[in-house]
Design a protein around this motif. Structure first.
Motif, short mmCIF file in Angstrom:
data_model
loop_
_atom_site.label_atom_id
_atom_site.label_comp_id
_atom_site.label_asym_id
_atom_site.label_seq_id
_atom_site.Cartn_x
_atom_site.Cartn_y
_atom_site.Cartn_z
N LEU A 90 -8.70 -8.19 7.57
CA LEU A 90 -8.85 -9.19 6.51
C LEU A 90 -9.91 -8.74 5.51
O LEU A 90 -9.72 -8.80 4.30
N LEU A 91 -11.03 -8.25 6.03
CA LEU A 91 -12.13 -7.84 5.16
C LEU A 91 -11.79 -6.57 4.39
O LEU A 91 -12.10 -6.45 3.21
N VAL A 92 -11.11 -5.64 5.08
CA VAL A 92 -10.75 -4.40 4.40
C VAL A 92 -9.78 -4.68 3.25
O VAL A 92 -9.94 -4.17 2.14
N VAL A 104 -4.31 5.93 6.66
CA VAL A 104 -5.71 6.31 6.49
C VAL A 104 -6.65 5.13 6.74
O VAL A 104 -7.72 5.29 7.32
N VAL A 105 -6.24 3.94 6.28
CA VAL A 105 -7.18 2.81 6.33
C VAL A 105 -6.78 1.75 7.35
O VAL A 105 -7.51 1.50 8.31
N VAL A 127 -2.84 -9.35 7.87
CA VAL A 127 -2.99 -10.20 6.70
C VAL A 127 -3.43 -9.30 5.56
O VAL A 127 -4.59 -8.93 5.47
N ILE A 184 -8.82 -10.41 13.95
CA ILE A 184 -8.16 -10.38 12.64
C ILE A 184 -9.17 -10.13 11.52
O ILE A 184 -8.79 -9.90 10.38
N LEU A 185 -10.45 -10.21 11.83
CA LEU A 185 -11.46 -10.12 10.78
C LEU A 185 -11.49 -8.75 10.08
O LEU A 185 -11.46 -8.71 8.85
N PRO A 186 -11.53 -7.60 10.82
CA PRO A 186 -11.63 -6.32 10.12
C PRO A 186 -10.51 -6.06 9.10
O PRO A 186 -10.81 -5.75 7.95
N LEU A 223 -10.14 -4.14 -0.73
CA LEU A 223 -9.12 -3.43 -1.49
C LEU A 223 -8.66 -4.27 -2.68
O LEU A 223 -8.47 -3.76 -3.79
N ARG A 270 -6.72 1.94 11.26
CA ARG A 270 -8.01 2.05 11.94
C ARG A 270 -8.61 0.68 12.26
O ARG A 270 -9.48 0.58 13.12
N VAL A 271 -8.20 -0.34 11.53
CA VAL A 271 -8.86 -1.63 11.73
C VAL A 271 -7.96 -2.66 12.42
O VAL A 271 -8.39 -3.78 12.69
#
Lengths: 350, 287
Positions: free
Chosen positions: B95-97, B81-82, B34, B91-93, B101, B85-86
């Motif tokens: 979504l938060l990243v 890069v980003v 997402v 699904i939370l990480p 952004l 990793r998550v």
């Protein structure tokens, strides 16, 4: 004899410290300036929202991006109570919680049909729909919003007493009242969540979050628990929204339903502090406020920094700052872990 | 015949929403990611195209062509890069990243380009229209719709007729088994996000030429795009077009009743589809 307990020495110490802090907090308006009270009001309301979102996402696994729906509707219901029904603003605040609760029922019916990412987007769409509908409400100012009438803000319950008590002006007395209410609300919400997590419902909640199928297999009604958490969170968010806009005394759909203010910041606070812990949002809101004060002169750089910090934390410390501290020190200020005490293991040689 | 005109305008508007959504649909379909920054990435690309036009004096089309490889690289980097990793079961990480952004991008753009609303100059195309007998349509909306179809045909071609597309589908269905067959899911994901950013650039070109934009409009575009993807069903690009058209038609009909109801009508159409078909109209993949 043995029993289950969640009590630890750190937990007891925290409880005593919290009690002292709350008493000090109640007495603070006697010495603090109006600016400090306003800052604390902001911190306490953001902390309340963060604890609620943490309950939803961190404990309930319900990642909502639509909490601004409940903040906004709660605030508008409070305004409706004051402007249309002529209620005193303080008594109209519970109306905000009620309205949010009422909105939460159809929202849950709809959103619980959706999984994961769909749930997040579904809640956001519902918040947008609520905003657009409220913007049609012409008696409350439509798209441009409205203010609380002068006669309503000048005789809020309790402000006369505060004015004589601290010999302050009317506007400052209103801030002090709002601050006290925010203090009560944050204690009630944090305490309530802590109590909930230590109860059977909290155990069931953790089980559902970690593995729905396994929880069901031991008789946990996952659906009912999610409903309960969602409705409680909505009502508490509505109360907070009503309180926030009682203090500002001015409302508009864009401010009341702002996804940045009431969901993005709140999520950052929880993530930076540490999701899934009660300590996390407390630490997170302090970091948030310090950053905000330090970078206040740099406008949008502050928000950019906040976003980047949230990304960094998520990448390198997914359990947040409190997660780092807790992992190193083993410290739990709000222990919810159940332990067996008084159990003597015997036998083996008989 | 006003309703016919409204219908046609709505379908054409749906083309724009399908363009917003196509890149999202690709990424969402392949890795269930997402990307809450998708709308802001469209706005970012629009500024990139605008800079090509104003600073280098390029035509918008050439500027978009120049922006495409840059956006591909950005997408590839972002994923490598980003986002890689998550990604995971939770699904939370991600979504938060991507939320982080989104906020960082919005405010970065605000700092760089101010809150003034801008527009990519499209020359004589801006007001041009075609008389089709029963209805008159603008050239720009028609071009947008044609581009949406071209993008979807191209993506479907890539998806079903190339080795990379096979790897996309395999990873979408079962990343672990695909890994056993010698596919590196993380590299596949990076390619997918890169390609999605190329589509984002095309969407940004039309967004910028058709209407004014400023750094704050990303999230609203994200919602339309997500609604189109979800209405269409996970992993179906034609479904995404259908979703875009449903929202577009709902919006123009809503606006014809009362201009204030335009956006509301689109959201309500989405809610109705979700109530009837929680997995969308044409779901391809099982989630």
């Amino acid at each position: 004899m043995y029993r289950l307990t969640t009590r630890t020495r750190a937990g007891t110490a925290t409880a005593i410290a919290a009690l002292v802090l709350v008493v000090a907090g109640l007495a603070l308006p006697a010495i603090a300036s109006r600016g400090v009270i306003q800052d604390l009001f902001f911190i306490l309301t953001m902390l309340t929202l963060a604890q609620i979102w943490n309950l939803l996402a961190g404990y309930g696994g319900l990642v909502s991006v639509g909490q601004q729906a409940f903040v906004g509707l709660g605030a508008y219901a409070m305004f409706a109570g004051v402007i249309l029904l002529g209620w005193n603003p303080v008594w109209a605040i519970p109306l905000g919680g009620l309205a949010a609760l009422v909105l939460a029922v159809p929202t849950a019916f709809f959103a619980f049909r959706l999984q994961g990412a769909y749930f997040a987007i579904g809640t956001w769409v519902i918040a947008e729909v609520t905003r657009l509908l409220v913007a049609q409400w012409k008696t409350l100012g439509g798209g441009t919003g409205t203010s609380l009438p002068r006669e309503a803000t000048s005789n809020i319950v309790g402000t006369d007493m505060i004015r004589t008590l601290f010999s302050v002006r009317e506007a400052a007395a209103r801030d002090i009242l709002a601050y006290w209410l925010a203090l009560v609300l944050v204690v009630a919400v944090t305490g309530g969540i802590y109590w909930l997590l230590r109860s059977r419902l909290g155990l069931a909640l953790a089980a559902v979050r970690d593995n729905v199928e396994a929880a069901r297999s031991v008789g946990v009604d996952a659906g009912r628990i999610k409903w309960a958490v969602f409705l409680i969170a909505a009502a508490a968010t509505g109360l907070t929204g009503a309180l926030i806009f009682m203090q500002t005394a001015r409302i508009s759909p864009d401010a009341a339903f702002a996804v940045t203010d009431w969901t993005a910041y709140v999520i950052f606070i929880v993530v930076i502090g540490g999701i899934g812990t009660i300590e996390g949002p407390i630490l997170g809101v302090i970091v948030f406020f310090v950053l905000r004060s330090a970078l206040a002169d740099y406008g949008s750089w502050y928000l950019m920094t906040l976003g980047l910090i949230a990304i960094t934390v998520m990448l390198f410390a997914p359990k947040g700052l409190w997660g780092l501290i807790s992992a190193r020190s083993g410290l739990h200020l709000f222990p919810v872990r159940r332990k067996l005490v008084g159990l003597k293991i015997e036998g083996g040689n008989g | 015949m006003i309703w016919l005109d409204t219908l046609v305008q709505g379908i054409l508007l749906g083309g724009l929403y399908a363009l917003f959504a196509a890149g999202l649909s690709l990424v969402f379909g392949i890795m269930r990611l997402v990307n809450l920054a998708h709308g802001d990435l469209i706005v970012f690309a629009a500024y990139l195209v605008l800079m090509g036009v104003t600073m280098l004096g390029l035509s918008p089309w050439i500027a978009a062509l120049v922006a495409m490889p840059l956006m591909f690289g950005l997408g590839w980097l972002l994923q490598t890069v980003v986002l890689n990793r998550v990604l995971g079961k939770d699904i939370l990480p991600p979504l938060l990243v991507t939320f982080g952004l989104s906020v960082a991008l919005q405010n970065g753009l605000l700092e760089a380009f101010s809150a003034d609303s801008r527009r990519i100059p499209a020359g004589s195309l801006e007001g041009a229209s075609l008389n089709l007998g029963l209805v008159t349509v603008g050239v720009m909306p028609l071009l947008t719709f044609a581009s949406a179809i071209a993008v979807i045909v191209a993506l479907n071609g890539l998806f079903y007729h190339t080795a990379l597309g096979r790897a996309f589908r395999a990873t979408s269905d079962d990343a672990v088994t695909a890994g056993l067959m010698g596919i590196e899911p993380k590299r596949i994901f990076a390619m997918a996000t890169g390609i999605a950013m190329v589509v984002v650039t095309i969407a940004a070109l039309y967004l910028g030429m058709r209407s004014n934009f400023d750094p704050s409009i990303g999230p609203a575009r994200l919602i339309y795009a997500f609604e189109a993807v979800i209405i269409g069903g996970l992993g179906s690009l034609w479904g995404t077009l259908a979703g875009g058209v449903i929202i577009g038609v709902a919006q123009t009909f809503g606006a014809s009743v009362n201009p204030e109801w335009q956006i509301l009508a689109g959201h309500i159409a989405f809610l109705i589809v979700m109530l009837l078909k929680p997995r969308g109209l044409f779901p391809r993949a099982v989630d």
